[in-house]
Scaffold this active site. Sequence first.
Site, PDB file in Angstrom:
ATOM      1  N   ILE A  13       9.026  -2.785 -35.630  1.00 33.41           N
ATOM      2  CA  ILE A  13       9.873  -4.194 -35.376  1.00 33.41           C
ATOM      3  C   ILE A  13      11.331  -3.825 -34.856  1.00 33.41           C
ATOM      4  O   ILE A  13      11.630  -4.070 -33.710  1.00 33.41           O
ATOM      5  CB  ILE A  13       9.880  -5.296 -36.522  1.00 33.41           C
ATOM      6  N   LEU A  82      16.495  -4.295 -41.319  1.00 31.49           N
ATOM      7  CA  LEU A  82      15.232  -4.183 -41.077  1.00 31.49           C
ATOM      8  C   LEU A  82      14.624  -2.973 -41.882  1.00 31.49           C
ATOM      9  O   LEU A  82      13.431  -2.816 -42.142  1.00 31.49           O
ATOM     10  CB  LEU A  82      14.751  -3.979 -39.866  1.00 31.49           C
ATOM     11  N   ALA A  84      13.030  -0.500 -44.234  1.00 31.60           N
ATOM     12  CA  ALA A  84      12.538  -0.558 -45.418  1.00 31.60           C
ATOM     13  C   ALA A  84      11.026   0.220 -45.478  1.00 31.60           C
ATOM     14  O   ALA A  84      10.878   0.965 -44.487  1.00 31.60           O
ATOM     15  CB  ALA A  84      11.828  -1.992 -45.427  1.00 31.60           C
ATOM     16  N   THR A 131       9.435 -10.717 -45.338  1.00 32.35           N
ATOM     17  CA  THR A 131       8.215 -10.876 -45.063  1.00 32.35           C
ATOM     18  C   THR A 131       7.688 -12.001 -45.721  1.00 32.35           C
ATOM     19  O   THR A 131       8.306 -12.657 -46.666  1.00 32.35           O
ATOM     20  CB  THR A 131       7.222  -9.561 -45.417  1.00 32.35           C
ATOM     21  N   ASP A 132       6.331 -12.469 -45.272  1.00 32.06           N
ATOM     22  CA  ASP A 132       5.785 -13.757 -45.744  1.00 32.06           C
ATOM     23  C   ASP A 132       5.245 -13.368 -47.143  1.00 32.06           C
ATOM     24  O   ASP A 132       4.768 -14.114 -47.978  1.00 32.06           O
ATOM     25  CB  ASP A 132       4.776 -14.407 -44.836  1.00 32.06           C
ATOM     26  N   GLU A 133       4.753 -11.947 -47.344  1.00 35.14           N
ATOM     27  CA  GLU A 133       4.239 -11.565 -48.544  1.00 35.14           C
ATOM     28  C   GLU A 133       4.702 -11.733 -49.642  1.00 35.14           C
ATOM     29  O   GLU A 133       4.233 -11.932 -50.905  1.00 35.14           O
ATOM     30  CB  GLU A 133       3.828  -9.939 -48.226  1.00 35.14           C
ATOM     31  N   TYR A 157       5.179  -3.591 -52.676  1.00 34.10           N
ATOM     32  CA  TYR A 157       5.529  -3.835 -51.584  1.00 34.10           C
ATOM     33  C   TYR A 157       6.488  -4.914 -51.435  1.00 34.10           C
ATOM     34  O   TYR A 157       7.456  -5.384 -51.424  1.00 34.10           O
ATOM     35  CB  TYR A 157       4.721  -3.645 -50.374  1.00 34.10           C
ATOM     36  N   ALA A 159       6.874  -7.107 -54.025  1.00 32.61           N
ATOM     37  CA  ALA A 159       7.562  -7.478 -54.981  1.00 32.61           C
ATOM     38  C   ALA A 159       9.127  -6.959 -54.838  1.00 32.61           C
ATOM     39  O   ALA A 159      10.365  -7.340 -55.101  1.00 32.61           O
ATOM     40  CB  ALA A 159       7.099  -6.802 -56.250  1.00 32.61           C
ATOM     41  N   LYS A 161      10.250  -6.325 -51.607  1.00 31.90           N
ATOM     42  CA  LYS A 161      11.021  -7.348 -50.813  1.00 31.90           C
ATOM     43  C   LYS A 161      11.529  -8.289 -51.172  1.00 31.90           C
ATOM     44  O   LYS A 161      12.534  -9.027 -50.927  1.00 31.90           O
ATOM     45  CB  LYS A 161      10.039  -7.546 -49.489  1.00 31.90           C
ATOM     46  N   HIS A 291      -5.614  -6.949 -53.639  1.00 31.66           N
ATOM     47  CA  HIS A 291      -5.637  -7.569 -52.144  1.00 31.66           C
ATOM     48  C   HIS A 291      -5.379  -8.760 -52.008  1.00 31.66           C
ATOM     49  O   HIS A 291      -6.205  -9.861 -52.410  1.00 31.66           O
ATOM     50  CB  HIS A 291      -6.936  -7.116 -51.640  1.00 31.66           C
TER      51      HIS A 291
END
Length: 351
Positions: A13, A82, A84, A131-133, A157, A159, A161, A291
């Site tokens: 990105i 960005l 990461a 991120t939306d995660e 990941y 957590a 972010k 998942h």
Amino acid sequence: MKKILITGGAGFIGSHVVRRFVTTYPEYHIFNLDALTYAGNLENLRDIENSANYTFVKGDIVDAAFLGELFSEHDFYGVIHLAAESHVDRSITDPMAFVMTNVIGTANLLNAAKKSWKDNLEEHLFYHVSTDEVYGELHDPNEFFLETTKYDPRSPYSASKASSDHLVRAYHNTYKMPAVISNCSNNYGPNHFPEKLIPLMINNILNDKPLPVYGKGENIRDWLFVEDHARAIDVIFHKGANGETYNIGGHNEWKNIDLVKLLCKIMDEKLDRPEGTSDRLIHYVTDRAGHDLRYAIDATKLKTELGWVPSLQFAEGLEKTVNWYLANQGWLDNITSGAYSHYYEEMYDGR
Ligand code: NAD
Ligand code: TYD
């Protein structure tokens, strides 16, 4: 000339964001700070690397002393962060790399900016790309992630972010650091490292290798073309309100198995293979640990407040993406069998 520091600009990105800023804003000087980990690739920026308003800086955001020197050398007007570790599967096998770069690295960057900007903090901007995660997973098909959705990260990941988002908000609240955050859904497009679903499948179809679908393939992701994300970042950087968060997404949800089958169909057509050839490569494999079932973004705030909507339909975006990979097989080969191959094989040997 305003100096802007973009971190992680050699990645997927970041390279699209760097290109957009370098080519759209000759009044900015863009500094691209990247450690060139396995995911960083200067090939992604060959077309703009000689631009007068572009400078590449190799460096690690985990190195606080290095960041201190960089910020004392340059008065950056803004930071677009960005850099990461970005792949969930890697975060399961090596969580500490994610803690170091995503948490410690972000804290270091905030500290360097705070120290350098202390006399006129309000004239600067720290833009954190997330991120939306961080919102966890959705089960109810009528539910979407909003900016107000409670954080519930479920992988190392997400957590890491989420921690970095919290740090940015804490610096905004405590030290009045001018800041904006965006949380985007899954991106796809050119230069996507072939460890992620779409480029992995394209690469494996090209090379007649098995297509590993985790679990039953029923997990859902909301896909956005990477240039639409870069444009959203541009809009938020210039028009976003201080202290606000914006969700970015494509309203484009796909079950993994349906997406993989669509890619098989497109690739068979492109490669002049009989229909159904690539479908036979699909293999259901052991599910990813923990998942997340479904991600889906509600991007209404970004639309109503800043006027951003995605520009590409998925069919058009996938067509562009597949065409790019077919036209740039050298880029893929360099990763899977060239300079980057040992990183790639570590994770993907035998697939
Ligand atoms: P990527 O893995 O392709 O690129 C990451 C870049 O950061 C690489 O160039 C790498 O060399 C660099 N980097 C890593 N560690 C570093 C360090 N310690 N110091 C300096 N540079 C370092 O990632 P991406 O997919 O382009 O994601 C970019 C950002 O966008 C990340 O913050 C990610 O969380 C976020 N994001 C990604 C997606 C997606 O679908 N890929 C969606 C939403 C948000
Ligand atoms: P990925 O591209 O890793 O993005 P994220 O996990 O950040 O959403 O994976 C997208 C989806 O595809 C996710 O549900 C996991 C699944 N997946 C597979 O089924 N097989 C694969 O080989 C990969 C890499 C992902």
